[in-house]
Design an enzyme around this catalytic site. Structure first.
Site, PDB file in Angstrom:
ATOM      1  N   SER A 166      73.542 123.810 -23.949  1.00  0.00           N
ATOM      2  CA  SER A 166      73.842 122.462 -23.466  1.00  0.00           C
ATOM      3  C   SER A 166      73.174 121.346 -24.258  1.00  0.00           C
ATOM      4  CB  SER A 166      73.449 122.331 -21.984  1.00  0.00           C
ATOM      5  OG  SER A 166      72.054 122.136 -21.847  1.00  0.00           O
ATOM      6  N   VAL A 177      78.479 119.889 -15.467  1.00  0.00           N
ATOM      7  CA  VAL A 177      77.519 120.951 -15.795  1.00  0.00           C
ATOM      8  C   VAL A 177      77.755 121.328 -17.247  1.00  0.00           C
ATOM      9  CG1 VAL A 177      76.655 123.266 -15.294  1.00  0.00           C
ATOM     10  CG2 VAL A 177      77.458 121.822 -13.421  1.00  0.00           C
ATOM     11  N   ASP A 178      76.962 120.763 -18.128  1.00  0.00           N
ATOM     12  CA  ASP A 178      77.067 121.080 -19.550  1.00  0.00           C
ATOM     13  C   ASP A 178      76.247 122.337 -19.828  1.00  0.00           C
ATOM     14  OD1 ASP A 178      77.716 120.665 -22.294  1.00  0.00           O
ATOM     15  OD2 ASP A 178      75.692 119.921 -22.605  1.00  0.00           O
ATOM     16  N   THR A 194      77.677 125.756 -18.939  1.00  0.00           N
ATOM     17  CA  THR A 194      77.927 126.536 -17.734  1.00  0.00           C
ATOM     18  C   THR A 194      77.415 127.973 -17.853  1.00  0.00           C
ATOM     19  OG1 THR A 194      79.880 125.191 -17.234  1.00  0.00           O
ATOM     20  CG2 THR A 194      79.711 127.290 -16.108  1.00  0.00           C
ATOM     21  N   ASP A 196      80.254 122.605 -10.864  1.00  0.00           N
ATOM     22  CA  ASP A 196      81.021 121.718 -11.752  1.00  0.00           C
ATOM     23  C   ASP A 196      81.853 120.727 -10.949  1.00  0.00           C
ATOM     24  OD1 ASP A 196      81.037 123.033 -14.800  1.00  0.00           O
ATOM     25  OD2 ASP A 196      80.707 124.499 -13.229  1.00  0.00           O
ATOM     26  N   ASP A 198      80.444 116.015 -24.321  1.00  0.00           N
ATOM     27  CA  ASP A 198      79.427 116.949 -24.794  1.00  0.00           C
ATOM     28  C   ASP A 198      78.353 116.280 -25.649  1.00  0.00           C
ATOM     29  OD1 ASP A 198      80.325 119.324 -23.624  1.00  0.00           O
ATOM     30  OD2 ASP A 198      81.799 119.659 -25.200  1.00  0.00           O
ATOM     31  N   LYS A 211      69.473 120.356 -26.024  1.00  0.00           N
ATOM     32  CA  LYS A 211      69.088 120.246 -27.446  1.00  0.00           C
ATOM     33  C   LYS A 211      68.811 118.794 -27.823  1.00  0.00           C
ATOM     34  CE  LYS A 211      72.854 122.562 -28.536  1.00  0.00           C
ATOM     35  NZ  LYS A 211      73.207 123.299 -27.303  1.00  0.00           N
ATOM     36  N   GLU A 242      85.165 116.458 -17.388  1.00  0.00           N
ATOM     37  CA  GLU A 242      85.663 117.729 -17.916  1.00  0.00           C
ATOM     38  C   GLU A 242      86.613 118.462 -16.973  1.00  0.00           C
ATOM     39  OE1 GLU A 242      84.045 121.745 -20.148  1.00  0.00           O
ATOM     40  OE2 GLU A 242      82.622 120.477 -19.083  1.00  0.00           O
ATOM     41  N   ASP A 277      79.967 115.041 -18.026  1.00  0.00           N
ATOM     42  CA  ASP A 277      80.032 116.497 -18.066  1.00  0.00           C
ATOM     43  C   ASP A 277      79.206 116.978 -16.879  1.00  0.00           C
ATOM     44  OD1 ASP A 277      80.078 119.211 -18.543  1.00  0.00           O
ATOM     45  OD2 ASP A 277      79.826 119.015 -20.703  1.00  0.00           O
TER      46      ASP A 277
END
Length: 448
Positions: A356, A215-216, A218, A121, A385, A359, A146, A213
């Site tokens: 994450s 690392v969306d 985590t 991150d 996000d 989608k 983030e 972001d």
């Protein structure tokens, strides 16, 4: 690069550091945005009949002279840089995830809200921040991201901080592989912390800023499952471009449905040729196109557009044939409410639960038709996000709204203020209308 033509001389900024492959006259693609438009046909419309390619690339600070026809390439340079740095970030994350999954690495900590955060991150945030600042000038770059340095600066985080600094420098050492100039010498601890801390923008309705972001998803990252690196640029409150790095989302659809407990086994058994592990997706506002590239692996160099292919949403508008996505964790969305909605509109397929912004990627690639998220009361959706995923779905032909059918508002700062109940992404307006109607009919009994 320098482009010489019979009537005009144009200079385009390019921060690539590779040499041109030819000096012969040719029909070139100006594909910094991944568009289909050939330079030859574009220039012909303004009376230019011949194009020749000469010389070496210009420094990224070179001036730009454009005619009106070139306005269609707005944000092309920003997108070019964004795709390259997300490719770098994907490479970084793959190395860190392999360490976490195979060695139960200790480089995971809990933030104040008890959510997990890893060396990846902070490392991605520092890398992206440094690259954007070097390419566009630190005074011209504003970033919402983030992570902050509070957890990383704790006395018990010394080993983690050292790991972050090493990971960042290892990544930046590979920058030339992605066509980006890295630092002359390794960054010091203070420089890495400064790069992370520089991501302190609060956004708003005016001006230009980036949304990251690092690392969306985590939890998915830690478990060896799906996650994403999400980078978007917002200008005057609207998303101008978005890039999604999906290191575990294969180029081939058939492997997406395997859950995380099968994923490490599958990825070790399937040949690299059939697996084609990972992709980067991207889009610019108003182009009506979204694109997907494979990740750069091994010792290969990034060459734009890196075998990019255009992606489009599914043409399915019959709920009985549609697939819908939702978050894996129940804390992030009400599975019971989405199950009720699915039943009421006639969705028969089992939900695809994915960590994450993958989608959104699934919708844009036509692997699913619907994404629904209805958070608990009091939860505020963050812009990082959704921003990158939303524009990619929209430019791929889909629609994204809140549960009242209104566009998402990215002009209010760090949060999606004024959101009506939830978020719905669909491959088309017919499915969206059915979902919005079902929400209206059942919301009073939702307990959300």
């Amino acid at each position: 690069m320098l482009l010489f033509c019979t009537t005009k001389l144009l200079f385009f900024p390019l921060l690539l550091n590779h040499e041109p492959t030819t000096t012969q006259p040719q029909s070139l693609f100006f594909s910094s945005s991944g568009t289909k438009c050939r330079l030859k046909s574009c220039f012909k419309r303004v009376g230019i009949s011949q194009i020749r390619y000469f010389g070496t690339p210009l420094a990224h600070s070179s001036p730009v002279v454009m005619d009106e026809e070139s306005s269609s390439e707005r944000y092309s340079r920003e997108l070019d840089v964004a795709v390259r740095v997300v490719q770098m970030a994907c490479s970084l994350c793959q190395r860190v995830q392999e360490s976490l999954v195979s060695k139960s690495d200790e480089h995971v900590m809990a933030k104040d809200d008890d959510s997990p955060v890893t060396v990846a991150d902070w490392s991605v945030q520092a890398t992206v921040s440094w690259v954007l600042s070097e390419c566009f000038g630190s005074r011209n770059v504003s970033i919402i991201a983030e992570e902050d340095v509070q957890t990383l600066s704790r006395p018990d985080a010394k080993c983690l901080l050292e790991a972050v600094v090493k990971t960042v420098n290892d990544c930046l050492a590979e920058a030339p592989k992605f066509g980006i100039k890295g630092p002359d010498i390794a960054l010091e601890i203070s420089e890495v912390l400064e790069a992370i801390n520089r991501c302190n923008s609060t956004g708003g309705p005016k001006g230009r800023y980036w949304v990251l972001d690092p690392v969306d998803g985590t939890l998915g990252f830690i478990r060896g499952d799906q996650y994403a690196i999400a980078l978007a640029m917002i200008e005057d409150g609207e998303v101008a471009l978005g890039v999604l790095g999906c290191p575990n989302y294969p180029m081939k659809k058939e492997w997406l449905n395997y859950h995380h407990n099968h994923y490490p086994i599958l990825s070790s058994q399937i040949t690299s040729e059939s697996w084609e592990k990972g992709c980067v997706m991207y889009a610019r506002k108003g182009c009506g196109e979204a694109w997907m590239q494979p990740l750069v692996h091994d010792n290969k160099k990034f060459v734009w557009p890196n075998s990019a292919i255009e992606v489009r949403v599914s043409s399915i508008d019959d709920p009985a044939l549609a697939t819908f996505c939702e978050p894996v964790e129940k804390a992030n969305s009400s599975h019971s409410f989405t199950a009720g909605l699915a039943h009421s509109v006639g969705l028969r397929n089992q939900p695809l639960r994915v960590y994450s912004m993958v989608k959104y990627a699934a919708i844009a690639r036509g692997h699913a038709e619907i994404f629904m998220k209805f958070a608990r009361a009091g939860y505020k959706e963050k812009v990082w996000d959704h921003a990158a995923g939303v524009i990619i779905v929209q430019e791929a032909g889909g629609v994204v709204t809140d549960a009242g059918g209104r566009p998402l508002d990215f002009s209010k700062g760090m949060f999606l203020e004024g959101l009506d109940r939830g978020i719905i992404a669909c491959s088309g307006a017919i499915l969206l209308e059915k979902i919005v109607g079902a929400v209206d009919a059942s919301w009073d009994s939702s307990n959300l």
